[in-house]
Design an enzyme around this catalytic site. Structure first.
Site, mmCIF file in Angstrom:
data_model
loop_
_atom_site.group_PDB
_atom_site.id
_atom_site.type_symbol
_atom_site.label_atom_id
_atom_site.label_comp_id
_atom_site.label_asym_id
_atom_site.label_seq_id
_atom_site.Cartn_x
_atom_site.Cartn_y
_atom_site.Cartn_z
ATOM 1 N N ASP A 49 0.828 -1.208 0.000
ATOM 2 C CA ASP A 49 0.000 0.000 0.000
ATOM 3 C C ASP A 49 0.861 1.256 0.000
ATOM 4 O O ASP A 49 0.340 2.363 -0.105
ATOM 5 C CB ASP A 49 -0.994 0.000 1.169
ATOM 6 C CG ASP A 49 -0.332 -0.107 2.525
ATOM 7 O OD1 ASP A 49 0.909 -0.169 2.602
ATOM 8 O OD2 ASP A 49 -1.068 -0.134 3.547
ATOM 9 N N SER A 50 2.180 1.087 0.054
ATOM 10 C CA SER A 50 3.097 2.208 -0.165
ATOM 11 C C SER A 50 2.897 2.814 -1.547
ATOM 12 O O SER A 50 3.349 3.933 -1.806
ATOM 13 C CB SER A 50 4.544 1.743 -0.008
ATOM 14 O OG SER A 50 4.787 0.576 -0.775
ATOM 15 N N ASP A 88 -1.065 -6.112 -0.184
ATOM 16 C CA ASP A 88 -1.500 -5.513 1.073
ATOM 17 C C ASP A 88 -3.013 -5.308 1.104
ATOM 18 O O ASP A 88 -3.602 -4.839 0.113
ATOM 19 C CB ASP A 88 -0.856 -4.138 1.266
ATOM 20 C CG ASP A 88 0.476 -4.214 1.982
ATOM 21 O OD1 ASP A 88 0.755 -5.232 2.627
ATOM 22 O OD2 ASP A 88 1.239 -3.225 1.900
ATOM 23 N N LYS A 118 -1.320 -9.513 2.735
ATOM 24 C CA LYS A 118 -0.584 -9.058 3.911
ATOM 25 C C LYS A 118 -1.452 -8.092 4.694
ATOM 26 O O LYS A 118 -2.143 -7.251 4.103
ATOM 27 C CB LYS A 118 0.734 -8.386 3.529
ATOM 28 C CG LYS A 118 1.574 -7.948 4.759
ATOM 29 C CD LYS A 118 2.967 -7.516 4.380
ATOM 30 C CE LYS A 118 3.004 -6.122 3.794
ATOM 31 N NZ LYS A 118 2.620 -5.076 4.786
ATOM 32 N N GLU A 120 -1.499 -5.745 8.606
ATOM 33 C CA GLU A 120 -0.702 -5.205 9.697
ATOM 34 C C GLU A 120 -1.359 -5.497 11.042
ATOM 35 O O GLU A 120 -2.586 -5.510 11.148
ATOM 36 C CB GLU A 120 -0.511 -3.701 9.523
ATOM 37 C CG GLU A 120 0.249 -3.323 8.260
ATOM 38 C CD GLU A 120 0.465 -1.818 8.116
ATOM 39 O OE1 GLU A 120 0.126 -1.071 9.066
ATOM 40 O OE2 GLU A 120 0.961 -1.397 7.063
ATOM 41 N N GLU A 186 9.272 -4.501 10.820
ATOM 42 C CA GLU A 186 9.671 -3.187 10.333
ATOM 43 C C GLU A 186 10.156 -2.286 11.454
ATOM 44 O O GLU A 186 9.491 -2.109 12.471
ATOM 45 C CB GLU A 186 8.521 -2.495 9.591
ATOM 46 C CG GLU A 186 8.921 -1.115 9.062
ATOM 47 C CD GLU A 186 7.952 -0.528 8.055
ATOM 48 O OE1 GLU A 186 8.176 0.623 7.618
ATOM 49 O OE2 GLU A 186 6.967 -1.217 7.700
#
Length: 281
Positions: A49-50, A88, A118, A120, A186
């Site tokens: 999602d970056s 993501d 993925k 978080e 991270e």
């Protein structure tokens, strides 16, 4: 040959089997051309999602939508033959409940052809990870600094220092126990990343963590010098393509303004000439 030792498409099961072996190589990809480059050398292609910050100019990842991720996922899928494609789940599309996560993750997999998603979060997302993996959706977890929680953390700060190490360690253990096939660590202290890697049974993928992790991931545009809005300490620049592109555009603009471009070899005359292969007369 990849760390998994396979020439065929990498699977989550093969990623798990790489634990403790040759480090896994992962880079982000958001487009078909970049996917083709990543596919040649990497085990995992992450549609992160970056993309919201790197390609869409957003100030953080929080404005990324499911439709955006699906669009970029489809593009990346067209460029991959070998690497495992992980996409993501964006902020707000999985946190509400395991059912919401399944609904959006299953749509993601169906529409993009990705091999895993993925998400978080650590202990708070363990139930969701268990729910998804129990229904056929492989999950890569992400703990430590989780960019979607930037407002909670007060910025992109290192996580797991001092007393906070127990929280990050508990998060890593929770996602492994819940069935994640790998976990991104991270921006955590090197010693903590090393300890987590030694203690949990699934591969750790470091970004701003430790060389002792079972693999590494970077944003491709960062390591290529194409995204220069900021430069985290953990990024090593392997090229400066942004500067090279700027110089090329400057030279093009100068040629246009001086009428040096297009030159004779770039225009068409009244009489057809033998064209280079792949060109038109």
């Amino acid at each position: 040959m990849s760390a998994t030792g396979q020439a065929r498409a990498v699977t989550p099961r093969q990623v798990v089997a790489a634990k403790g072996g040759t480090p896994l190589v992962c880079l982000t990809a958001y487009t078909t051309p970049m996917a083709r480059l990543v596919d040649t050398h990497c085990d995992i292609a992450l549609v992160g999602d970056s993309v919201g910050m790197v390609l869409h100019g957003l100030p953080s990842t929080l404005g990324v939508t499911l439709d955006m991720m699906i669009m970029h996922g489809k593009a990346v899928r067209r460029g991959l033959e070998h690497a495992l494609m992980v996409v993501d789940l964006p902020f707000g599309f999985y946190e509400e409940s395991p059912e919401q996560a399944f609904r959006n993750a299953s749509r993601m997999m169906a529409e993009t052809g990705c091999g895993a998603v993925k998400l978080e979060g650590g202990e708070t997302m363990a139930e969701t990870i268990r729910f998804l993996t129990g229904r056929g959706i492989p999950v890569m977890a992400h703990v430590g600094l989780t960019p979607q929680g930037v407002n909670t953390f007060g910025g992109y700060t290192v996580q797991g220092r001092g007393k906070d190490r127990d929280r990050v360690l508990a998060d890593a253990r929770a996602v492994a126990d819940a069935g994640a096939f790998a976990v991104v660590l991270e921006k955590v202290p090197e010693a903590l990343a090393r300890r987590i890697t030694e203690e949990i049974a699934i591969p750790t993928i470091g970004i701003g963590a430790s060389a002792a992790c079972d693999g590494q991931v970077l944003v491709a545009d960062d390591m290529l010098g194409m995204f220069t809005d900021f430069r985290p300490k953990f990024v090593k620049r392997y090229a400066e393509l942004g500067a090279e592109a700027s110089s090329a555009i400057e030279a093009y603009a100068a040629d246009v303004r001086a009428r040096r471009f297009p030159a004779e070899e770039h225009v068409f005359g009244e009489t057809p000439k033998a064209a280079p292969k792949g060109d038109t007369k």
